[in-house]
Design an enzyme around this catalytic site. Structure first.
Site, mmCIF file in Angstrom:
data_model
loop_
_atom_site.group_PDB
_atom_site.id
_atom_site.type_symbol
_atom_site.label_atom_id
_atom_site.label_comp_id
_atom_site.label_asym_id
_atom_site.label_seq_id
_atom_site.Cartn_x
_atom_site.Cartn_y
_atom_site.Cartn_z
ATOM 1 N N ARG A 132 3.543 3.055 12.352
ATOM 2 C CA ARG A 132 4.815 3.324 13.029
ATOM 3 C C ARG A 132 4.774 4.629 13.798
ATOM 4 O O ARG A 132 5.317 4.738 14.888
ATOM 5 C CB ARG A 132 5.963 3.351 12.002
ATOM 6 C CG ARG A 132 6.282 1.986 11.429
ATOM 7 C CD ARG A 132 7.169 2.108 10.224
ATOM 8 N NE ARG A 132 6.537 2.896 9.166
ATOM 9 C CZ ARG A 132 7.094 3.207 8.016
ATOM 10 N NH1 ARG A 132 8.320 2.797 7.763
ATOM 11 N NH2 ARG A 132 6.441 3.912 7.117
ATOM 12 N N THR A 182 -4.593 8.657 -2.569
ATOM 13 C CA THR A 182 -3.901 8.780 -1.270
ATOM 14 C C THR A 182 -2.484 9.302 -1.507
ATOM 15 O O THR A 182 -2.043 9.441 -2.657
ATOM 16 C CB THR A 182 -3.769 7.411 -0.562
ATOM 17 O OG1 THR A 182 -2.825 6.624 -1.284
ATOM 18 C CG2 THR A 182 -5.091 6.679 -0.445
ATOM 19 N N TYR A 193 7.137 -4.533 -5.358
ATOM 20 C CA TYR A 193 5.726 -4.331 -4.990
ATOM 21 C C TYR A 193 4.857 -5.415 -5.628
ATOM 22 O O TYR A 193 3.969 -5.974 -4.973
ATOM 23 C CB TYR A 193 5.296 -2.924 -5.441
ATOM 24 C CG TYR A 193 3.963 -2.461 -4.908
ATOM 25 C CD1 TYR A 193 3.804 -2.101 -3.575
ATOM 26 C CD2 TYR A 193 2.850 -2.371 -5.744
ATOM 27 C CE1 TYR A 193 2.585 -1.656 -3.083
ATOM 28 C CE2 TYR A 193 1.629 -1.926 -5.266
ATOM 29 C CZ TYR A 193 1.499 -1.570 -3.932
ATOM 30 O OH TYR A 193 0.282 -1.137 -3.457
ATOM 31 N N ASP A 246 5.564 -1.267 14.319
ATOM 32 C CA ASP A 246 6.091 -1.530 12.981
ATOM 33 C C ASP A 246 5.711 -2.969 12.625
ATOM 34 O O ASP A 246 6.171 -3.915 13.277
ATOM 35 C CB ASP A 246 7.618 -1.352 13.000
ATOM 36 C CG ASP A 246 8.238 -1.519 11.622
ATOM 37 O OD1 ASP A 246 7.644 -2.211 10.764
ATOM 38 O OD2 ASP A 246 9.326 -0.967 11.420
HETATM 39 P P1 NDP Z 1 -0.476 5.410 2.650
HETATM 40 O O1 NDP Z 1 0.974 5.541 2.346
HETATM 41 O O2 NDP Z 1 -1.359 6.595 2.514
HETATM 42 O O3 NDP Z 1 -0.659 4.830 4.171
HETATM 43 C C1 NDP Z 1 0.120 3.743 4.565
HETATM 44 C C2 NDP Z 1 -0.184 3.427 6.019
HETATM 45 O O4 NDP Z 1 0.625 2.303 6.403
HETATM 46 C C3 NDP Z 1 0.180 4.550 6.979
HETATM 47 O O5 NDP Z 1 -0.709 4.545 8.070
HETATM 48 C C4 NDP Z 1 1.586 4.165 7.439
HETATM 49 O O6 NDP Z 1 1.896 4.794 8.664
HETATM 50 C C5 NDP Z 1 1.411 2.642 7.542
HETATM 51 N N1 NDP Z 1 2.662 1.894 7.488
HETATM 52 C C6 NDP Z 1 3.605 1.930 6.517
HETATM 53 N N2 NDP Z 1 4.616 1.115 6.842
HETATM 54 C C7 NDP Z 1 4.295 0.548 8.042
HETATM 55 C C8 NDP Z 1 4.945 -0.370 8.905
HETATM 56 N N3 NDP Z 1 6.156 -0.895 8.613
HETATM 57 N N4 NDP Z 1 4.329 -0.726 10.050
HETATM 58 C C9 NDP Z 1 3.123 -0.213 10.376
HETATM 59 N N5 NDP Z 1 2.462 0.661 9.596
HETATM 60 C C10 NDP Z 1 3.052 1.036 8.444
HETATM 61 O O7 NDP Z 1 -0.974 4.206 1.754
HETATM 62 P P2 NDP Z 1 -2.422 3.866 1.139
HETATM 63 O O8 NDP Z 1 -3.479 4.183 2.104
HETATM 64 O O9 NDP Z 1 -2.461 4.414 -0.232
HETATM 65 O O10 NDP Z 1 -2.270 2.288 0.978
HETATM 66 C C11 NDP Z 1 -2.843 1.370 1.912
HETATM 67 C C12 NDP Z 1 -2.680 -0.036 1.336
HETATM 68 O O11 NDP Z 1 -3.345 -0.089 0.064
HETATM 69 C C13 NDP Z 1 -1.230 -0.418 1.073
HETATM 70 O O12 NDP Z 1 -1.038 -1.779 1.344
HETATM 71 C C14 NDP Z 1 -1.080 -0.178 -0.421
HETATM 72 O O13 NDP Z 1 -0.064 -0.982 -0.971
HETATM 73 C C15 NDP Z 1 -2.459 -0.559 -0.918
HETATM 74 N N6 NDP Z 1 -2.814 0.017 -2.209
HETATM 75 C C16 NDP Z 1 -2.839 1.378 -2.397
HETATM 76 C C17 NDP Z 1 -3.162 1.893 -3.647
HETATM 77 C C18 NDP Z 1 -3.191 3.365 -3.947
HETATM 78 O O14 NDP Z 1 -3.312 3.756 -5.133
HETATM 79 N N7 NDP Z 1 -3.128 4.230 -2.951
HETATM 80 C C19 NDP Z 1 -3.490 1.005 -4.767
HETATM 81 C C20 NDP Z 1 -3.460 -0.395 -4.444
HETATM 82 C C21 NDP Z 1 -3.124 -0.858 -3.208
HETATM 83 P P3 NDP Z 1 3.457 4.997 9.113
HETATM 84 O O15 NDP Z 1 4.195 5.472 7.912
HETATM 85 O O16 NDP Z 1 3.392 5.985 10.242
HETATM 86 O O17 NDP Z 1 3.908 3.664 9.594
#
Ligand code: NDP
Length: 235
Positions: free
Chosen positions: A38, A173, A138, A52
């Site tokens: 986003r 993260t 979730y 988004d």
């Molecule tokens: P982060 O919160 O660090 O990063 C999330 C990313 O998604 C950002 O780039 C954010 O950018 C983007 N994002 C969020 N909402 C939207 C949207 N509506 N449209 C487009 N982009 C979006 O998360 P992680 O890197 O930790 O997680 C990545 C994936 O891994 C997720 O699906 C999470 O559920 C999954 N996961 C993570 C775990 C963990 O422990 N970290 C464990 C298991 C799964 P912006 O906000 O600018 O849109």
């Protein structure tokens, strides 16, 4: 002789955390990478389009300029504690981002994937394979991502396109730190719950993505692979 064109990858949520590590790794391996999120971030090293993923028109517009996509990795995600007594808006936001966002991205990319070599990797979670009491939305969303991944794998199999879900446990993260704060635990305490004793890095997840994108992984499809340090093997 002209060099072959770089393979094109799209990484949703590619601006931080797991998505950024995936984008970094693919770029280092010579892929052309388009990241979607986003909000832009300062000094972002990859091609970026603000999008988004909950908005199907925005996803179509972001991907429209690409004639061909060789691989899609859906990392955009949103987590947050919510019980049934909680806020309906948070439920909808979590389902929209994780499940509908994955669906919109896959739907827009599928016609652009080449037969025989196209790849989709969805980032689900161990919470797509088990329940946690205060993570109702979730868990529902990530179970949905895995079900969608399996169904899409079967739909895409005749075209030789593979579709797999990776299911991380703790990954170091911003999202994990948000959860540590909700639980009132330290990163070391989180690591102590993992049989291997450590929390995964975003690069660990990127390694698994790269493995699934390799030509030799063409027989692997429809799977939900935990990257959890053995957590799901616990009784
Ligand atoms: P982060 O919160 O660090 O990063 C999330 C990313 O998604 C950002 O780039 C954010 O950018 C983007 N994002 C969020 N909402 C939207 C949207 N509506 N449209 C487009 N982009 C979006 O998360 P992680 O890197 O930790 O997680 C990545 C994936 O891994 C997720 O699906 C999470 O559920 C999954 N996961 C993570 C775990 C963990 O422990 N970290 C464990 C298991 C799964 P912006 O906000 O600018 O849109």
């Amino acid at each position: 002789m002209t060099a072959p064109a770089a393979r094109q990858a799209v990484v949703t949520g590619g601006t931080r955390g797991i998505g950024l590590a995936v984008a970094d790794r693919l770029a280092a391996e010579g892929w052309s990478v388009l990241t979607l999120a986003r909000r832009p971030v300062a000094a972002h090293p990859h091609r970026f389009t603000a999008c988004d993923v909950t908005d199907p028109a925005a996803v179509r517009a972001a991907l429209g300029p690409l004639d061909r996509v060789d691989a899609l990795v859906t990392c955009a995600g949103l987590a947050g504690a919510n019980r049934l007594e909680g806020d309906d808006a948070l439920w909808h936001a979590i389902i929209d981002t994780n499940l509908h966002g994955t669906y919109h991205a896959c739907k827009a990319v599928l016609p652009k994937l080449p037969d025989g070599t196209g790849r989709i990797v969805t980032i689900a979670s161990v919470l797509g394979l088990r329940g946690v009491a205060d993570q109702t939305a979730y868990c529902a969303a990530k179970h949905g991502v895995i079900g969608f991944t399996r169904a899409l794998a079967l739909a895409a199999a005749p075209r030789g396109i593979t579709v797999n879900a990776l299911c991380p446990g703790w990954v170091e993260t911003a999202m994990a730190h948000q959860r540590y704060a909700e639980l009132g635990i330290t990163p070391a305490e989180a690591a102590s719950t993992v049989p291997t004793g450590h929390v995964a890095t975003p690069e660990d997840v990127a390694d698994a993505v790269v493995w699934l994108l390799r030509p030799g992984s063409r027989g692997i499809t429809g799977h939900a692979l935990p990257i959890d340090g053995g957590t799901l093997a616990l009784p």
